[in-house]
Design a protein around this motif. Structure first.
Motif, short mmCIF file in Angstrom:
data_model
loop_
_atom_site.label_atom_id
_atom_site.label_comp_id
_atom_site.label_asym_id
_atom_site.label_seq_id
_atom_site.Cartn_x
_atom_site.Cartn_y
_atom_site.Cartn_z
N LEU A 67 72.62 36.33 56.57
CA LEU A 67 73.03 35.81 57.86
C LEU A 67 72.76 34.31 57.91
N LYS A 68 73.76 33.55 58.35
CA LYS A 68 73.62 32.10 58.48
C LYS A 68 73.82 31.71 59.94
N ILE A 69 72.88 30.93 60.45
CA ILE A 69 72.93 30.48 61.84
C ILE A 69 73.37 29.02 61.85
N GLY A 70 74.32 28.73 62.70
CA GLY A 70 74.80 27.36 62.84
C GLY A 70 75.03 27.04 64.30
N ILE A 71 75.49 25.84 64.54
CA ILE A 71 75.82 25.40 65.89
C ILE A 71 77.20 24.79 65.86
N GLN A 72 78.00 25.15 66.86
CA GLN A 72 79.36 24.65 66.97
C GLN A 72 79.53 24.01 68.33
N GLY A 73 80.25 22.92 68.38
CA GLY A 73 80.53 22.25 69.65
C GLY A 73 81.57 23.02 70.44
N LYS A 74 81.14 23.78 71.44
CA LYS A 74 82.07 24.50 72.31
C LYS A 74 81.33 25.01 73.53
N GLY A 75 82.06 25.55 74.46
CA GLY A 75 81.47 26.08 75.68
C GLY A 75 81.31 25.00 76.74
N CYS A 76 80.97 25.42 77.94
CA CYS A 76 80.89 24.46 79.05
C CYS A 76 79.68 23.54 78.96
N SER A 77 78.66 23.90 78.17
CA SER A 77 77.50 23.01 78.02
C SER A 77 77.53 22.21 76.73
N GLY A 78 78.51 22.45 75.88
CA GLY A 78 78.70 21.60 74.71
C GLY A 78 78.36 22.18 73.36
N ASN A 79 77.41 23.13 73.27
CA ASN A 79 77.02 23.70 71.98
C ASN A 79 76.90 25.21 72.10
N ALA A 80 77.18 25.90 71.01
CA ALA A 80 77.01 27.35 70.96
C ALA A 80 76.55 27.74 69.56
N TYR A 81 75.77 28.80 69.48
CA TYR A 81 75.31 29.29 68.19
C TYR A 81 76.44 30.02 67.48
N THR A 82 76.45 29.92 66.16
CA THR A 82 77.39 30.70 65.35
C THR A 82 76.57 31.54 64.38
N LEU A 83 77.02 32.75 64.16
CA LEU A 83 76.39 33.66 63.20
C LEU A 83 77.46 34.11 62.23
#
Length: 127
Positions: A46-62
């Motif tokens: 499993l790799k955890i990342g962060i992507q620029g999206k959503g109303c607050s600007g960042n979201a986790y990606t798995l």
């Protein structure tokens, strides 16, 4: 199997050893996901990342990956290995990854002391 991700603001944590810690519930769920996956998928991590999206600007990606990239951070705890994308490392330092199972939702929850704000639905955050 898809899992939801929830963001929760956490108080400042002190004395953390690694960039990410896993609760026992998260460790157990990750072991279940690896055990119950198809044989060709069981060697993935499993790799955890962060992507620029959503109303607050960042979201986790798995995502499940076969091989880590050059600068990915490797976190091993209780027999489970998780990778952290190098671009997400500074944002995740001190974070606790938990697994929540309720009547309406089952999801990984990130208790991140670096978050300054989160959206109403809890899926995106601001650092």
């Amino acid at each position: 199997m898809a899992s939801r991700v929830m963001v929760r603001m956490a108080p400042a944590l002190k004395g953390r050893r690694g960039p990410l810690t896993l609760t026992q519930a998260a460790v157990q769920r990750l072991k279940e996901l690896q055990t119950n996956s198809a044989p060709e998928e069981q060697n993935k991590t499993l790799k955890i990342g962060i992507q620029g999206k959503g109303c607050s600007g960042n979201a986790y990606t798995l995502s499940w990956v076969a091989e880590p990239k050059k600068f990915d951070e490797k976190v091993t705890q209780d027999g489970v290995t998780v990778l952290i994308d190098s671009k997400a490392l500074l944002t995740l330092i001190g974070t606790e990854m938990d697994w929540f199972e309720g009547k309406l939702a089952s999801q990984f929850v990130f208790n991140n002391p670096n978050i300054k704000g989160a959206c109403g639905c809890g899926e995106s955050f601001l650092v």
